[in-house]
Design a protein around this motif. Structure first.
Motif, PDB file in Angstrom:
ATOM      1  N   MET A   1      40.021  33.207  26.537  1.00  0.00           N
ATOM      2  CA  MET A   1      40.775  32.940  27.763  1.00  0.00           C
ATOM      3  C   MET A   1      40.120  31.831  28.581  1.00  0.00           C
ATOM      4  SD  MET A   1      41.575  35.508  30.940  1.00  0.00           S
ATOM      5  CE  MET A   1      42.204  34.858  32.497  1.00  0.00           C
ATOM      6  N   LEU A   2      38.766  31.853  28.684  1.00  0.00           N
ATOM      7  CA  LEU A   2      38.067  30.844  29.476  1.00  0.00           C
ATOM      8  C   LEU A   2      38.284  29.448  28.912  1.00  0.00           C
ATOM      9  CD1 LEU A   2      34.689  32.691  30.202  1.00  0.00           C
ATOM     10  CD2 LEU A   2      36.765  32.643  31.591  1.00  0.00           C
ATOM     11  N   ASP A   3      38.289  29.338  27.586  1.00  0.00           N
ATOM     12  CA  ASP A   3      38.498  28.024  26.973  1.00  0.00           C
ATOM     13  C   ASP A   3      39.882  27.478  27.307  1.00  0.00           C
ATOM     14  OD1 ASP A   3      35.987  28.066  25.850  1.00  0.00           O
ATOM     15  OD2 ASP A   3      36.671  29.016  24.000  1.00  0.00           O
ATOM     16  N   SER A   4      40.894  28.346  27.295  1.00  0.00           N
ATOM     17  CA  SER A   4      42.250  27.878  27.585  1.00  0.00           C
ATOM     18  C   SER A   4      42.404  27.469  29.042  1.00  0.00           C
ATOM     19  CB  SER A   4      43.262  28.974  27.244  1.00  0.00           C
ATOM     20  OG  SER A   4      43.018  30.150  28.012  1.00  0.00           O
ATOM     21  N   LEU A   5      41.694  28.134  29.955  1.00  0.00           N
ATOM     22  CA  LEU A   5      41.782  27.768  31.365  1.00  0.00           C
ATOM     23  C   LEU A   5      41.154  26.410  31.640  1.00  0.00           C
ATOM     24  CD1 LEU A   5      40.994  31.171  33.150  1.00  0.00           C
ATOM     25  CD2 LEU A   5      43.210  30.094  32.800  1.00  0.00           C
ATOM     26  N   LEU A   6      40.138  26.062  30.874  1.00  0.00           N
ATOM     27  CA  LEU A   6      39.437  24.795  31.073  1.00  0.00           C
ATOM     28  C   LEU A   6      39.879  23.722  30.086  1.00  0.00           C
ATOM     29  CD1 LEU A   6      35.822  26.166  31.691  1.00  0.00           C
ATOM     30  CD2 LEU A   6      37.465  25.387  33.393  1.00  0.00           C
ATOM     31  N   ALA A   7      40.897  24.016  29.281  1.00  0.00           N
ATOM     32  CA  ALA A   7      41.341  23.044  28.285  1.00  0.00           C
ATOM     33  C   ALA A   7      41.970  21.830  28.941  1.00  0.00           C
ATOM     34  CB  ALA A   7      42.324  23.691  27.311  1.00  0.00           C
ATOM     35  N   LEU A   8      42.660  22.030  30.059  1.00  0.00           N
ATOM     36  CA  LEU A   8      43.301  20.937  30.766  1.00  0.00           C
ATOM     37  C   LEU A   8      42.539  20.624  32.040  1.00  0.00           C
ATOM     38  CD1 LEU A   8      47.027  22.087  30.443  1.00  0.00           C
ATOM     39  CD2 LEU A   8      45.856  20.379  29.054  1.00  0.00           C
ATOM     40  N   ALA A  28      32.328  33.020  35.966  1.00  0.00           N
ATOM     41  CA  ALA A  28      32.404  32.937  34.502  1.00  0.00           C
ATOM     42  C   ALA A  28      32.883  31.560  34.059  1.00  0.00           C
ATOM     43  CB  ALA A  28      33.324  34.029  33.974  1.00  0.00           C
ATOM     44  N   LEU A  29      33.862  31.000  34.778  1.00  0.00           N
ATOM     45  CA  LEU A  29      34.329  29.650  34.451  1.00  0.00           C
ATOM     46  C   LEU A  29      33.260  28.609  34.738  1.00  0.00           C
ATOM     47  CD1 LEU A  29      37.972  29.908  35.880  1.00  0.00           C
ATOM     48  CD2 LEU A  29      37.311  29.830  33.471  1.00  0.00           C
ATOM     49  N   ILE A  30      32.525  28.792  35.824  1.00  0.00           N
ATOM     50  CA  ILE A  30      31.425  27.868  36.140  1.00  0.00           C
ATOM     51  C   ILE A  30      30.365  27.903  35.037  1.00  0.00           C
ATOM     52  CG2 ILE A  30      29.501  27.501  37.725  1.00  0.00           C
ATOM     53  CD1 ILE A  30      31.358  28.337  39.991  1.00  0.00           C
ATOM     54  N   LYS A  31      30.033  29.100  34.578  1.00  0.00           N
ATOM     55  CA  LYS A  31      29.041  29.228  33.505  1.00  0.00           C
ATOM     56  C   LYS A  31      29.530  28.543  32.241  1.00  0.00           C
ATOM     57  CE  LYS A  31      26.463  32.698  30.864  1.00  0.00           C
ATOM     58  NZ  LYS A  31      26.208  34.154  30.677  1.00  0.00           N
ATOM     59  N   LYS A  32      30.811  28.704  31.923  1.00  0.00           N
ATOM     60  CA  LYS A  32      31.366  28.069  30.727  1.00  0.00           C
ATOM     61  C   LYS A  32      31.280  26.556  30.833  1.00  0.00           C
ATOM     62  CE  LYS A  32      33.667  28.084  26.846  1.00  0.00           C
ATOM     63  NZ  LYS A  32      33.106  28.646  25.585  1.00  0.00           N
TER      64      LYS A  32
END
Length: 268
Positions: A1-8, A28-32
């Motif tokens: 899920m995190l990858d898809s949120l940051l894909a764009l 969690a997104l910041i860590k990714k």
């Protein structure tokens, strides 16, 4: 899920509530982003820097550039740690940065900014950041930028939330049922200009042009409201002693002609 949120690139809006908080997902997104090698800028407004960095290892914390607006939000202390231009000045400085690599900007929280700053100024700044625009005098627009905005939806009206939604590429609405957390993710496709134009006159089931025979038939057609030659002669040549005007009535096929007097029951 995190990858898809940051894909764009663009603005990712995290909409949480009192019951279902979203700061954990934001971190969690910041860590990714940090582990993928991006530089992360954090505008901290609601919790202290120590509390926000808690749970990150040294590799992640080393990539965080933290702007502390929690300790002195209104710059009352007048210390060197204060930012003279405020949060918008910090965001504009990030937009003018010269580092060509991708970056992540985390707003903790967007609700705090909206309660202290004009909504129009915030929307304009978010649009400039998320669309990789440069400000006047800046000849080096930034590359792909992820803007993560934490929004406490219960603090704002539907009009403001709708305005922010129109700027986003991705929305995450946090909720849950029976104690089980869930996230509703909405992706928006970026608007693209068409590369070609379609002629609206193509593939029609009828002809827009008249042939020579059709045009002659159209010109020779006598419309029902036009005067006949007989009427014209009578109107133009009035005999002596004849009344100056006449009424010519040509009944239509659908006229309802009633020979009886409709007022015969009246005592007139």
């Amino acid at each position: 899920m995190l990858d898809s949120l940051l894909a764009l690139g663009g603005l990712v809006l995290l909409r949480d509530s009192v019951e279902w908080e979203g700061r954990g997902l934001l971190k969690a997104l910041i860590k990714k982003s940090a582990l993928s090698g991006e530089q992360v800028h954090v505008l901290g407004c609601e919790v202290s820097e120590e509390e926000f960095r808690e749970g990150f290892d040294s590799c992640v914390n080393s990539r965080l550039i933290y702007y502390d607006f929690f300790r002195d939000p209104l710059s009352w202390s007048k210390t060197g740690e204060a930012f003279p231009e405020g949060p918008l000045g910090v965001l504009r400085a990030i937009c003018r940065r010269t580092d060509p690599g991708p970056a992540t900007i985390a707003l903790d929280s967007l609700s705090w900014l909206l309660l202290h700053l004009p909504c129009t100024a915030i929307c304009q700044t978010l649009h400039a950041l998320s669309h990789q625009n440069s400000y006047p005098g800046d000849s080096s627009p930034v590359k792909q930028v992820h803007v993560l905005g934490l929004l406490h939806e219960e603090l704002h009206g539907p009009g403001l939330v709708g305005a922010l939604s129109s700027l986003t590429q991705t929305e995450v609405i946090l909720g849950g049922l029976m104690g089980q957390a869930s996230a509703h993710v909405l992706f928006r496709k970026p608007q693209q200009r068409p590369t070609y134009q379609v002629d609206p006159r193509t593939h029609l089931t009828f002809n827009l042009h008249l042939s020579k025979e059709e045009r002659e038939a159209k010109d020779s057609l006598i419309l029902p409201f036009q005067f006949s030659s007989e009427k014209q002669q009578v109107l133009l040549r009035t005999a002596p002693g004849q009344p100056p005007s006449h009424i010519f009535y040509e009944p239509d096929a659908y006229d309802d002609l009633d020979q009886e007097d409709p007022d015969d029951d009246l005592d007139i």
